[in-house]
Structures are given as structure tokens and as C-alpha cells.
Motif scaffolding. Structure first.
Motif, PDB file in Angstrom:
ATOM      1  N   ARG A  19       0.643 -10.314   1.273  1.00 16.48           N
ATOM      2  CA  ARG A  19       0.435 -11.694   1.730  1.00 16.48           C
ATOM      3  C   ARG A  19       1.172 -12.684   0.832  1.00 16.48           C
ATOM      4  O   ARG A  19       1.821 -13.617   1.321  1.00 16.48           O
ATOM      5  N   ARG A  22       4.821 -12.477   1.607  1.00 13.21           N
ATOM      6  CA  ARG A  22       5.125 -13.077   2.919  1.00 13.21           C
ATOM      7  C   ARG A  22       5.178 -14.597   2.813  1.00 13.21           C
ATOM      8  O   ARG A  22       6.035 -15.247   3.431  1.00 13.21           O
ATOM      9  N   GLU A  23       4.266 -15.169   2.021  1.00 12.84           N
ATOM     10  CA  GLU A  23       4.190 -16.621   1.921  1.00 12.84           C
ATOM     11  C   GLU A  23       5.367 -17.224   1.154  1.00 12.84           C
ATOM     12  O   GLU A  23       5.577 -18.435   1.202  1.00 12.84           O
ATOM     13  N   ARG A  45       2.313 -13.868  10.247  1.00 13.39           N
ATOM     14  CA  ARG A  45       1.982 -12.440  10.318  1.00 13.39           C
ATOM     15  C   ARG A  45       2.639 -11.770  11.522  1.00 13.39           C
ATOM     16  O   ARG A  45       3.093 -10.628  11.447  1.00 13.39           O
ATOM     17  N   THR A  60      -2.512  -7.529  10.289  1.00  8.64           N
ATOM     18  CA  THR A  60      -3.561  -8.412   9.756  1.00  8.64           C
ATOM     19  C   THR A  60      -4.580  -7.595   8.981  1.00  8.64           C
ATOM     20  O   THR A  60      -5.004  -7.980   7.883  1.00  8.64           O
ATOM     21  N   GLU A  63      -3.188  -6.601   5.539  1.00 11.02           N
ATOM     22  CA  GLU A  63      -3.297  -7.659   4.540  1.00 11.02           C
ATOM     23  C   GLU A  63      -4.737  -7.878   4.104  1.00 11.02           C
ATOM     24  O   GLU A  63      -4.995  -8.326   2.987  1.00 11.02           O
ATOM     25  N   GLN A  64      -5.688  -7.561   4.965  1.00 19.48           N
ATOM     26  CA  GLN A  64      -7.098  -7.733   4.631  1.00 19.48           C
ATOM     27  C   GLN A  64      -7.678  -6.535   3.895  1.00 19.48           C
ATOM     28  O   GLN A  64      -8.854  -6.545   3.524  1.00 19.48           O
TER      29      GLN A  64
END
Length: 287
Positions: A19, A22-23, A45, A60, A63-64
């Protein structure tokens, strides 16, 4: 397609790492057109999922920290996020594809100590996985501060860099070095989620320098890059250039050697007297 079962802590670490990466990316970084203004920074995402060939729901969950993954799919995600080699290796380790078995931190090959002592002009430290100072050579002790004068529980290179004024006087440009060492540390810490040594060090860093909390909260990782640094003499304050290199020893020890190599000034040829006008050409014998 083999899937490795990672621990819940590793899965959460992998999700947070992906994450954060990605950001940091923009659509243009991965060959996508820049669209209208976005509410959130970085890639979406669904964009990473499409580039990786997986569903948005599954990415998703990744990433969680809710799903395990195969090596093939994790490689595809790494390509989609443009991970460099160090980040790709880190993601694989967090995915459970690299052994995370712990080894004793204090034991080390005595030949490594002999190697340090064999460098009389190059200050060197032997460091444990959490950057604890395990051994040093006389050249480093002379550079100062001497680790022998520091309580054993405080003999940690990163901790000394951020809180010891004597260390900062010797290495005035200490901040970028400390940042890169912390990235190096995180690379190893995330692979050992049950290791209390890493957690204790981070707690001590936060306590010693709460003003640098953005550093300690950062999830970026990377290999320490060799560089040239200026070392100030503790006697007269004059600066001298050294090459700083972090040498990684073979696992399972997971130790490292920080060595400072003094830069030698380039030797200039001594001037020679011009030849006499009546001297014969070179190679021609005199009569």
C-alpha cells in the motif's frame, strides 16, 4: 501454483508495504494516462489489480493482510508496482518465500573480528541484525567515540547517530546516513516479525528522538548505499573524506561490517627540469 502460508504478521506487513509503495506512484510512472484530479494520492487499487492480472477484491484483501499469495502472483504485483530489486526481495520475504528463522544475534564468526583488526587504517564496526555494535577495531576506537566507553546496552549504531552529540560531531552529515540505515534495518525487521530486538530498538528511537517520528513511522526499505562522508577529527575538528561501505556477511549470521576507508590524496608527479637546449634527442647517445 504453490502458495506459501505466511504468518498473519507477515501478511499485514506485506499489505502495508504494498500500500505504501502504491501510494508513492502516479499513473504516468506505470504507463497509464494521467486523468482528472484524484481524491487520494498514488495509484488506485483497481489500477494495480488490472496491471497484475488479479481481481480488485483479491488485491484489496492482499493489502489488508487477509490472503496468502503465490510467488507468481506476487512477482506480477511487484512488476505492476515497479518495485526495485531490494523492494522485490523484501516483498517476497514478507510473502513467506524467504526463511525468517531467527539466529542468535550476539554470536559471530571470530574470523570477522580478525578481519576488522587487519585494517589498521580503516575504522570498522561489526554490527548485529538490529545494528548493535558487536565488535570494533582500534582504528574505529581512535576515531571516536570509543564504543568501550559506551554502556553495552547503548552500543547501537543507529541509536548513537540520532542521540549522541559526540557521534554527531565526528560525523556532521549524519542524518542521511541514519535514514538509510533505518531503511536497511526495516528490510530485516519486517522479515523477523517476532524479533523483540527490532521492536525494542524502534521504541528506543521514538523515545530518544520523538521529533523524528516521521522517520520511525516510514515503511520504506532499501539496501544501504556506499558513499563518501566527511569525518571530523575529534582532536582539532579538521575534516577528512572517507568511503563508507556496509558489507553484509553470509547468512545465517545476518551480521554486517561498516568500514570507513580513508581517501588518499592523488599523487602529483614531481616537476622535472627542462632538458638543456643542446641536449641530444631522447635515446640518442652522446658523442
Amino acid at each position: 501454483m504453490a502458495t506459501t502460508k505466511a504468518t498473519s504478521e507477515l501478511r499485514l506487513g506485506l499489505g502495508g508495504f504494498l500500500r505504501a509503495w502504491r501510494e508513492q506512484l502516479s499513473p504516468g510512472d506505470v504507463g497509464l494516462p494521467n486523468t482528472a484530479r484524484r481524491r487520494a494520492k498514488g495509484l488506485r487499487r483497481e489500477e494495480v489489480a488490472a496491471l497484475s492480472g488479479v481481481s480488485v477484491a483479491w488485491y484489496t484483501w492482499l493489502e489488508q493482510g487477509r490472503v496468502d499469495t503465490s510467488r507468481q502472483v506476487l512477482d506480477a504485483v511487484a512488476r505492476a508496482l515497479r518495485l526495485d530489486d531490494a523492494a522485490h526481495r523484501h516483498a517476497l520475504a514478507l510473502g513467506g518465500f524467504v526463511s525468517t528463522a531467527e539466529e542468535p544475534h550476539t554470536a559471530y564468526d571470530p574470523n570477522l573480528r580478525a578481519m576488522l583488526d587487519g585494517w589498521p587504517d580503516s575504522p570498522a564496526l561489526l554490527l548485529g541484525p538490529a545494528l548493535d555494535i558487536l565488535a570494533w577495531n582500534p582504528a574505529y576506537a581512535a576515531l571516536g567515540p570509543d564504543p568501550a566507553d559506551i554502556p553495552e546496552e547503548r552500543r547501537n549504531l543507529l541509536l548513537l547517530l540520532v542521540e549522541d552529540a559526540r557521534q554527531q560531531r565526528v560525523l556532521p552529515d549524519w542524518e542521511p546516513i541514519a535514514i538509510d540505515l533505518y531503511r536497511h534495518l526495516r528490510t530485516r525487521a519486517d522479515r523477523r516479525p517476532g524479533d523483540e530486538g527490532f521492536r525494542r530498538l524502534t521504541d528506543r528511537l521514538r523515545s530518544a528522538r520523538p521529533d523524528l517520528d516521521a522517520w520511525w513511522a516510514c515503511r520504506s526499505i532499501g539496501d544501504f548505499a556506499s558513499r563518501t562522508v566527511e569525518i571530523a577529527s575529534r582532536h582539532d575538528g579538521t575534516s577528512h573524506p572517507y568511503g563508507m561501505t556496509l558489507l553484509l556477511t553470509p547468512q545465517p549470521q545476518d551480521t554486517a561490517i561498516l568500514v570507513l576507508t580513508p581517501h588518499r590524496p592523488a599523487r602529483t608527479p614531481e616537476p622535472t627540469d627542462p632538458p638543456s637546449p643542446d641536449a641530444p634527442p631522447s635515446g640518442v647517445p652522446r658523442p
